[in-house]
Design a protein around this motif. Structure first.
Motif, short mmCIF file in Angstrom:
data_model
loop_
_atom_site.label_atom_id
_atom_site.label_comp_id
_atom_site.label_asym_id
_atom_site.label_seq_id
_atom_site.Cartn_x
_atom_site.Cartn_y
_atom_site.Cartn_z
N SER A 183 -0.64 -16.87 -15.02
CA SER A 183 -0.95 -16.00 -13.93
C SER A 183 -0.81 -14.47 -14.52
O SER A 183 0.21 -14.37 -15.42
N ARG A 242 0.51 -12.09 -13.26
CA ARG A 242 1.45 -11.74 -12.15
C ARG A 242 2.74 -12.05 -13.01
O ARG A 242 3.84 -11.69 -12.39
N ARG A 273 -6.82 -27.59 -6.32
CA ARG A 273 -7.51 -26.65 -5.40
C ARG A 273 -6.83 -26.60 -4.12
O ARG A 273 -6.62 -25.60 -3.53
N LEU A 307 -3.75 -24.73 -4.41
CA LEU A 307 -3.79 -23.26 -4.61
C LEU A 307 -4.36 -22.63 -3.03
O LEU A 307 -3.95 -21.58 -2.70
N ASP A 308 -5.09 -23.35 -2.32
CA ASP A 308 -5.46 -22.94 -1.10
C ASP A 308 -4.32 -22.94 -0.20
O ASP A 308 -4.09 -21.99 0.70
N VAL A 347 -1.02 -22.47 -0.91
CA VAL A 347 -0.19 -21.38 -1.31
C VAL A 347 -0.71 -20.00 -1.07
O VAL A 347 -0.07 -19.06 -0.55
N GLY A 348 -2.27 -19.96 -1.14
CA GLY A 348 -2.59 -18.64 -0.76
C GLY A 348 -2.58 -18.41 0.72
O GLY A 348 -3.28 -17.53 1.36
N SER A 349 -2.53 -19.47 1.63
CA SER A 349 -2.70 -19.41 3.05
C SER A 349 -1.55 -18.59 3.81
O SER A 349 -0.63 -18.32 3.10
N ASP A 350 -1.51 -18.52 5.02
CA ASP A 350 -0.52 -17.90 5.82
C ASP A 350 0.59 -19.02 6.01
O ASP A 350 1.65 -18.83 6.79
N HIS A 351 0.52 -20.17 5.55
CA HIS A 351 1.08 -21.30 5.79
C HIS A 351 2.70 -21.08 5.61
O HIS A 351 3.73 -21.53 6.19
N TRP A 352 2.98 -20.26 4.63
CA TRP A 352 4.12 -20.09 3.98
C TRP A 352 4.87 -18.52 4.53
O TRP A 352 5.94 -18.51 4.17
N HIS A 353 4.16 -18.09 5.20
CA HIS A 353 4.55 -16.62 5.70
C HIS A 353 5.19 -16.79 6.91
O HIS A 353 4.62 -17.30 8.00
#
Length: 62
Positions: A8, A10, A48, A51-52, A54-60
């Motif tokens: 990454s 980042r 995939r 990645l989906d 991790v990029g979702s709001d699931h962890w927020h």
């Protein structure tokens, strides 16, 4: 198999990160500090999905 390992943008210059190589039928994952060490092998679909997730709001959390 000749892999092209990516990390990454980042991750910065510290060198403590995960690297990924995409091949035709598998995605390889390794620790950048141990490039000749163990590697995880996952299907492109599983990668995939990861990645989906991790990029979702699931962890927020609010």
């Amino acid at each position: 198999m000749s892999e092209k390992w990516l990390r990454s943008s980042r991750s910065g210059s510290v060198g403590n990160c995960v690297e990924v190589a995409r091949c035709a039928d598998v995605t390889l994952i390794r620790d950048s500090k141990q490039p000749h060490g163990a590697r995880l092998r996952v299907s492109p679909e599983r990668w995939r999905g990861f990645l989906d997730l991790v990029g979702s709001d699931h962890w927020h959390h609010s």
